[in-house]
Design a protein around this motif. Structure first.
Motif, PDB file in Angstrom:
ATOM      1  N   UNK A   3       1.044  -0.938  -0.238  1.00  0.00           N
ATOM      2  CA  UNK A   3      -0.032   0.212  -0.442  1.00  0.00           C
ATOM      3  C   UNK A   3       1.113   1.635   0.255  1.00  0.00           C
ATOM      4  N   UNK A   4       0.726   2.460  -0.852  1.00  0.00           N
ATOM      5  CA  UNK A   4       0.990   3.459  -0.566  1.00  0.00           C
ATOM      6  C   UNK A   4       0.359   4.594   0.475  1.00  0.00           C
ATOM      7  N   UNK A   5       1.655   4.921   1.111  1.00  0.00           N
ATOM      8  CA  UNK A   5       0.739   5.963   2.160  1.00  0.00           C
ATOM      9  C   UNK A   5       1.344   6.779   1.712  1.00  0.00           C
ATOM     10  N   UNK A   6       0.837   8.088   1.843  1.00  0.00           N
ATOM     11  CA  UNK A   6       1.141   9.725   2.000  1.00  0.00           C
ATOM     12  C   UNK A   6       1.613  10.204   3.707  1.00  0.00           C
ATOM     13  N   UNK A   7       2.589  10.334   4.272  1.00  0.00           N
ATOM     14  CA  UNK A   7       2.930  10.966   5.749  1.00  0.00           C
ATOM     15  C   UNK A   7       2.199  12.639   5.229  1.00  0.00           C
ATOM     16  N   UNK A   8       1.207  12.759   6.614  1.00  0.00           N
ATOM     17  CA  UNK A   8       0.984  13.784   6.795  1.00  0.00           C
ATOM     18  C   UNK A   8       1.793  14.682   7.826  1.00  0.00           C
ATOM     19  N   UNK A   9       1.352  15.768   7.290  1.00  0.00           N
ATOM     20  CA  UNK A   9       2.264  16.822   7.938  1.00  0.00           C
ATOM     21  C   UNK A   9       1.430  17.441   9.142  1.00  0.00           C
ATOM     22  N   UNK A  10       2.521  18.098   9.974  1.00  0.00           N
ATOM     23  CA  UNK A  10       1.881  18.737  11.356  1.00  0.00           C
ATOM     24  C   UNK A  10       0.213  18.892  11.184  1.00  0.00           C
ATOM     25  N   UNK A  11       0.035  19.881  10.111  1.00  0.00           N
ATOM     26  CA  UNK A  11      -1.661  19.839  10.281  1.00  0.00           C
ATOM     27  C   UNK A  11      -2.159  18.867   9.701  1.00  0.00           C
ATOM     28  N   UNK A  12      -1.651  18.064   9.721  1.00  0.00           N
ATOM     29  CA  UNK A  12      -2.664  16.438   9.592  1.00  0.00           C
ATOM     30  C   UNK A  12      -3.166  16.523   7.882  1.00  0.00           C
ATOM     31  N   UNK A  13      -2.052  17.423   7.043  1.00  0.00           N
ATOM     32  CA  UNK A  13      -1.855  17.538   5.710  1.00  0.00           C
ATOM     33  C   UNK A  13      -1.240  16.735   5.221  1.00  0.00           C
ATOM     34  N   UNK A  14      -2.088  16.190   3.688  1.00  0.00           N
ATOM     35  CA  UNK A  14      -0.857  14.874   3.714  1.00  0.00           C
ATOM     36  C   UNK A  14       0.074  15.661   2.119  1.00  0.00           C
ATOM     37  N   UNK A  15       1.007  15.293   2.408  1.00  0.00           N
ATOM     38  CA  UNK A  15       1.837  16.131   1.910  1.00  0.00           C
ATOM     39  C   UNK A  15       2.558  15.405   0.607  1.00  0.00           C
ATOM     40  N   UNK A  16       2.083  15.583  -0.612  1.00  0.00           N
ATOM     41  CA  UNK A  16       2.649  15.060  -1.845  1.00  0.00           C
ATOM     42  C   UNK A  16       3.534  15.342  -1.951  1.00  0.00           C
ATOM     43  N   UNK A  17       4.031  16.250  -2.126  1.00  0.00           N
ATOM     44  CA  UNK A  17       5.678  16.966  -2.320  1.00  0.00           C
ATOM     45  C   UNK A  17       6.651  16.162  -1.226  1.00  0.00           C
ATOM     46  N   UNK A  18       6.250  15.245   0.175  1.00  0.00           N
ATOM     47  CA  UNK A  18       7.500  14.645   1.240  1.00  0.00           C
ATOM     48  C   UNK A  18       7.270  13.249   0.394  1.00  0.00           C
ATOM     49  N   UNK A  19       6.142  13.062  -0.391  1.00  0.00           N
ATOM     50  CA  UNK A  19       5.886  11.333  -1.056  1.00  0.00           C
ATOM     51  C   UNK A  19       7.354  11.658  -2.306  1.00  0.00           C
ATOM     52  N   UNK A  20       6.998  12.049  -3.204  1.00  0.00           N
ATOM     53  CA  UNK A  20       7.480  12.735  -4.490  1.00  0.00           C
ATOM     54  C   UNK A  20       9.454  13.079  -4.341  1.00  0.00           C
ATOM     55  N   UNK A  21       9.667  13.494  -3.577  1.00  0.00           N
ATOM     56  CA  UNK A  21      11.100  13.485  -2.674  1.00  0.00           C
ATOM     57  C   UNK A  21      11.642  13.778  -3.704  1.00  0.00           C
ATOM     58  N   UNK A  22      11.715  14.749  -4.599  1.00  0.00           N
ATOM     59  CA  UNK A  22      12.478  15.410  -5.652  1.00  0.00           C
ATOM     60  C   UNK A  22      12.771  14.494  -7.093  1.00  0.00           C
ATOM     61  N   UNK A  23      11.823  13.328  -7.202  1.00  0.00           N
ATOM     62  CA  UNK A  23      11.739  12.195  -7.988  1.00  0.00           C
ATOM     63  C   UNK A  23      11.339  12.553  -8.950  1.00  0.00           C
ATOM     64  N   UNK A  24      11.016  13.685  -9.527  1.00  0.00           N
ATOM     65  CA  UNK A  24      10.409  14.656 -10.713  1.00  0.00           C
ATOM     66  C   UNK A  24      10.477  13.596 -11.713  1.00  0.00           C
ATOM     67  N   UNK A  25      11.838  13.518 -12.073  1.00  0.00           N
ATOM     68  CA  UNK A  25      12.109  12.684 -13.757  1.00  0.00           C
ATOM     69  C   UNK A  25      11.374  11.400 -13.147  1.00  0.00           C
ATOM     70  N   UNK A  26      11.182  11.052 -12.686  1.00  0.00           N
ATOM     71  CA  UNK A  26      10.455   9.696 -11.669  1.00  0.00           C
ATOM     72  C   UNK A  26       9.519   9.732 -11.977  1.00  0.00           C
ATOM     73  N   UNK A  27       8.635  11.147 -11.506  1.00  0.00           N
ATOM     74  CA  UNK A  27       7.346  10.922 -11.146  1.00  0.00           C
ATOM     75  C   UNK A  27       6.646  10.958 -12.975  1.00  0.00           C
ATOM     76  N   UNK A  28       6.988  11.896 -13.414  1.00  0.00           N
ATOM     77  CA  UNK A  28       6.758  12.802 -15.014  1.00  0.00           C
ATOM     78  C   UNK A  28       7.012  11.192 -15.803  1.00  0.00           C
ATOM     79  N   UNK A  29       7.887  10.735 -15.199  1.00  0.00           N
ATOM     80  CA  UNK A  29       7.629   8.906 -16.135  1.00  0.00           C
ATOM     81  C   UNK A  29       6.988   8.199 -15.930  1.00  0.00           C
TER      82      UNK A  29
END
Length: 182
Positions: A3-29
């Motif tokens: 299961x892919x689960x996204x971590x929540x930040x301290x405000x309880x919001x899901x952080x897509x950016x933290x999941x992608x973690x700078x791997x924009x080439x892989x995400x783009x592909x």
């Protein structure tokens, strides 16, 4: 099943950016592959899934995509043969946040756009590669005695995304529309 689960930040919001973690080439592909040959759906248990279907003739491509999905998700990919296609599937509560579900039915009948996080950080080469590997072909035209690359998709929006990639990569192209599909 994983299961892919996204971590929540301290405000309880899901952080897509933290999941992608700078791997924009892989995400783009992977997003390019998803636009061409992928679908997002909800299973009966309320878990979302992303499946990318690839022709069984291209086993090296199937393996490349499997490795890319595992690298991106951090989980094992379910691979199964269905007819003449391999389906590669990942599961998660937040798949639809990572890969947009574009309404009901086929993508070409819906408005298709890229998520803002991808638009801001797109890797045009990787996106074009994913789109081409899903809906592109390379062939020899006996009449013209030349090799050609071709990209076919029924969605004008997806064609526009592909041409945006080509424009940003400074690759020239010609467009030919089938009046039945546009």
């Amino acid at each position: 099943r994983t299961d892919i689960s996204l971590n929540k930040n301290r405000d309880g919001f899901i952080s897509l950016e933290s999941f992608i973690n700078g791997r924009y080439d892989l995400y783009s592909y992977l997003y390019g592959l998803y636009l061409g040959d992928g679908c997002v759906y909800r299973q009966k248990k309320g878990v979302d899934a992303l499946t990318i279907a690839l022709d069984s003739k291209y086993i090296e491509l199937v393996e490349e995509v499997r490795k890319s999905l595992e690298l991106f998700s951090g989980n094992k990919v379910r691979v199964y043969l269905r007819g003449n296609c391999y389906n590669l599937t990942i599961y998660g509560k937040h798949i639809k946040d990572i890969f947009i579900k574009y309404g009901k039915g086929k993508k070409h009948n819906n408005y298709v756009y890229l998520p803002n996080i991808l638009l801001k950080n797109i890797c045009y080469k990787s996106m074009a590669k994913g789109l081409f590997q899903s809906d592109g072909s390379y062939y020899y035209d006996k009449h013209n005695k030349k090799y050609f690359y071709s990209f076919t998709n029924m969605s004008k929006d997806i064609i526009d995304i592909f041409t945006m990639c080509l424009d940003n990569l400074d690759i020239s192209y010609d467009l030919q529309y089938n009046s039945k599909n546009v």
